[in-house]
Design a protein around this motif. Structure first.
Motif, PDB file in Angstrom:
ATOM      1  N   HIS A 231       0.787  -1.227   0.000  1.00  0.00           N
ATOM      2  CA  HIS A 231       0.000   0.000   0.000  1.00  0.00           C
ATOM      3  C   HIS A 231       0.825   1.286   0.000  1.00  0.00           C
ATOM      4  O   HIS A 231       0.239   2.374  -0.027  1.00  0.00           O
ATOM      5  CB  HIS A 231      -0.924   0.032   1.223  1.00  0.00           C
ATOM      6  N   GLY A 232       2.145   1.192   0.035  1.00  0.00           N
ATOM      7  CA  GLY A 232       2.944   2.393   0.189  1.00  0.00           C
ATOM      8  C   GLY A 232       3.875   2.687  -0.957  1.00  0.00           C
ATOM      9  O   GLY A 232       4.124   1.847  -1.829  1.00  0.00           O
ATOM     10  N   ASP A 233       4.401   3.917  -0.933  1.00  0.00           N
ATOM     11  CA  ASP A 233       5.447   4.336  -1.854  1.00  0.00           C
ATOM     12  C   ASP A 233       6.774   4.508  -1.128  1.00  0.00           C
ATOM     13  O   ASP A 233       7.812   4.726  -1.759  1.00  0.00           O
ATOM     14  CB  ASP A 233       5.067   5.670  -2.504  1.00  0.00           C
ATOM     15  N   GLY A 234       6.742   4.436   0.189  1.00  0.00           N
ATOM     16  CA  GLY A 234       7.943   4.585   0.993  1.00  0.00           C
ATOM     17  C   GLY A 234       7.678   4.101   2.402  1.00  0.00           C
ATOM     18  O   GLY A 234       6.533   3.831   2.789  1.00  0.00           O
ATOM     19  N   TRP A 235       8.762   3.967   3.164  1.00  0.00           N
ATOM     20  CA  TRP A 235       8.688   3.472   4.546  1.00  0.00           C
ATOM     21  C   TRP A 235       9.105   4.591   5.489  1.00  0.00           C
ATOM     22  O   TRP A 235      10.061   5.318   5.235  1.00  0.00           O
ATOM     23  CB  TRP A 235       9.603   2.269   4.699  1.00  0.00           C
ATOM     24  N   LEU A 236       8.376   4.694   6.619  1.00  0.00           N
ATOM     25  CA  LEU A 236       8.620   5.726   7.624  1.00  0.00           C
ATOM     26  C   LEU A 236       8.785   5.058   8.995  1.00  0.00           C
ATOM     27  O   LEU A 236       7.863   5.035   9.798  1.00  0.00           O
ATOM     28  CB  LEU A 236       7.448   6.712   7.631  1.00  0.00           C
ATOM     29  N   PRO A 237       9.962   4.504   9.273  1.00  0.00           N
ATOM     30  CA  PRO A 237      10.175   3.840  10.560  1.00  0.00           C
ATOM     31  C   PRO A 237      10.625   4.814  11.650  1.00  0.00           C
ATOM     32  O   PRO A 237      11.084   5.926  11.369  1.00  0.00           O
ATOM     33  CB  PRO A 237      11.295   2.844  10.250  1.00  0.00           C
ATOM     34  N   LEU A 238      10.502   4.355  12.883  1.00  0.00           N
ATOM     35  CA  LEU A 238      11.085   5.030  14.034  1.00  0.00           C
ATOM     36  C   LEU A 238      12.491   4.486  14.266  1.00  0.00           C
ATOM     37  O   LEU A 238      12.806   3.377  13.824  1.00  0.00           O
ATOM     38  CB  LEU A 238      10.226   4.782  15.278  1.00  0.00           C
ATOM     39  N   PRO A 239      13.334   5.196  14.998  1.00  0.00           N
ATOM     40  CA  PRO A 239      14.712   4.732  15.219  1.00  0.00           C
ATOM     41  C   PRO A 239      14.802   3.731  16.361  1.00  0.00           C
ATOM     42  O   PRO A 239      15.567   3.910  17.317  1.00  0.00           O
ATOM     43  CB  PRO A 239      15.452   6.041  15.541  1.00  0.00           C
ATOM     44  N   LEU A 240      14.035   2.657  16.256  1.00  0.00           N
ATOM     45  CA  LEU A 240      13.985   1.655  17.318  1.00  0.00           C
ATOM     46  C   LEU A 240      14.846   0.439  17.011  1.00  0.00           C
ATOM     47  O   LEU A 240      15.044  -0.411  17.878  1.00  0.00           O
ATOM     48  CB  LEU A 240      12.531   1.217  17.550  1.00  0.00           C
ATOM     49  N   TYR A 241      15.324   0.324  15.783  1.00  0.00           N
ATOM     50  CA  TYR A 241      16.199  -0.788  15.405  1.00  0.00           C
ATOM     51  C   TYR A 241      17.663  -0.413  15.632  1.00  0.00           C
ATOM     52  O   TYR A 241      18.057   0.741  15.407  1.00  0.00           O
ATOM     53  CB  TYR A 241      16.062  -1.116  13.917  1.00  0.00           C
ATOM     54  N   PRO A 242      18.511  -1.374  16.013  1.00  0.00           N
ATOM     55  CA  PRO A 242      19.951  -1.151  15.887  1.00  0.00           C
ATOM     56  C   PRO A 242      20.290  -0.885  14.418  1.00  0.00           C
ATOM     57  O   PRO A 242      19.601  -1.361  13.519  1.00  0.00           O
ATOM     58  CB  PRO A 242      20.565  -2.473  16.372  1.00  0.00           C
ATOM     59  N   ILE A 243      21.341  -0.125  14.181  1.00  0.00           N
ATOM     60  CA  ILE A 243      21.693   0.283  12.817  1.00  0.00           C
ATOM     61  C   ILE A 243      21.850  -0.932  11.897  1.00  0.00           C
ATOM     62  O   ILE A 243      21.365  -0.926  10.753  1.00  0.00           O
ATOM     63  CB  ILE A 243      22.984   1.112  12.814  1.00  0.00           C
ATOM     64  N   ASP A 244      22.512  -1.977  12.364  1.00  0.00           N
ATOM     65  CA  ASP A 244      22.726  -3.149  11.506  1.00  0.00           C
ATOM     66  C   ASP A 244      21.406  -3.795  11.106  1.00  0.00           C
ATOM     67  O   ASP A 244      21.245  -4.238   9.958  1.00  0.00           O
ATOM     68  CB  ASP A 244      23.613  -4.175  12.217  1.00  0.00           C
TER      69      ASP A 244
END
Length: 274
Positions: free
Chosen positions: A196-209
């Protein structure tokens, strides 16, 4: 990598037009606004969601401007910066109305608007809008699909589980194919971005890797470069975000009652990207 600002724009803080102009003057690429129509006084849903020891909900949650109204004012007083929601709680809008609001902001801004979409987290707020808190994602996705139909067809109609209307006329249409950014960090969020999207908008909750792994998975599954905008980025980690594949970071402008404090924070953030 583009650098933008996201904030809870309130009735007691810096005014929308002044903020938009300040963001543009400092060379940022975009300004995104949050959304809450209201906050139920019951406060049954804990904050943060899932916290073992809930905290008092910050004042700004119940004082935010309607983002579409504020962004229309900002659009009229700026020329360059991108504008968007991060995120609009689309399940709580009627899709016909939401399609009109978003398309209007896009046309008035000359094609600078992006619709960041999320399901929301406050169960009582959802319930007051007639949204089943047990199924906000299903409703959100159907609303997005209905809105896209209205944007792209001259006589759109839609018949789904939550949305049902026969052929209608609704203009303006967006100035160009209007991007929808799907917010979230859950296990199945990439499925929603792809469907359903054209892009992703995550929060900074993941480790960088792990963020790097998720972005690579998203683009491999899509077979194309899916834009990624990171909400609430740490300005000390810009190199890491860029190497992970993030296309745009949004620095969160903290809550300020004094507009001068907001401007000083923008100056500090601008130093990281100058």
């Amino acid at each position: 990598m583009d650098h933008g600002i996201v904030t809870f724009l309130t009735d007691y803080g810096i005014a929308p037009v002044r903020l938009g102009q300040a963001v543009e003057e400092r060379g940022f690429g975009s300004l995104f606004l949050t959304e809450h129509t209201h906050i139920p006084a019951s406060r049954l849903t804990p904050y943060p969601v899932g916290a073992a020891e809930p905290q008092p909900l910050p004042r700004y949650y119940s004082h935010t401007f309607d983002p579409f109204t504020a962004l229309a004012a900002i659009a009229a007083s700026t020329r360059r910066i991108g504008l968007g929601t991060a995120v609009s709680l689309v399940s709580q809008h009627h899709p016909i109305t939401l399609a009109k609001q978003a398309a209007s902001v896009d046309v008035l801004s000359g094609g600078r608007f992006e619709l960041g979409a999320g399901p929301g987290w406050n169960a009582e707020e959802m319930a007051n809008h007639g949204v089943d808190p047990a199924r906000p994602l299903a409703r959100m996705l159907e609303h997005v699909a209905a809105v896209r139909t209205i944007w792209t067809e001259d006589e759109p109609e839609f018949h789904g589980e939550f949305v049902d209307f026969d052929p209608i006329w609704s203009w303006p249409k967006p100035a160009r194919p209007l991007p929808v950014l799907i917010g979230g960090v859950g296990v199945k969020v990439l499925d929603r971005v792809l469907s359903h999207g054209d892009g992703w908008l995550p929060l900074p909750l993941y480790p960088i890797d792990f963020l790097r792994t998720r972005i690579a998975e998203l683009r491999e599954r899509a077979g194309r470069h899916v834009p990624v905008t990171l909400y609430g980025a740490d300005p000390e980690k810009l190199t890491d975000y860029a190497e992970a594949g993030v296309d745009r970071v949004l620095f969160e402008l903290a809550d300020h009652e004094d507009p001068a404090d907001a401007l000083r924070q923008l100056d500090l953030l601008a130093d990281f990207v100058s």
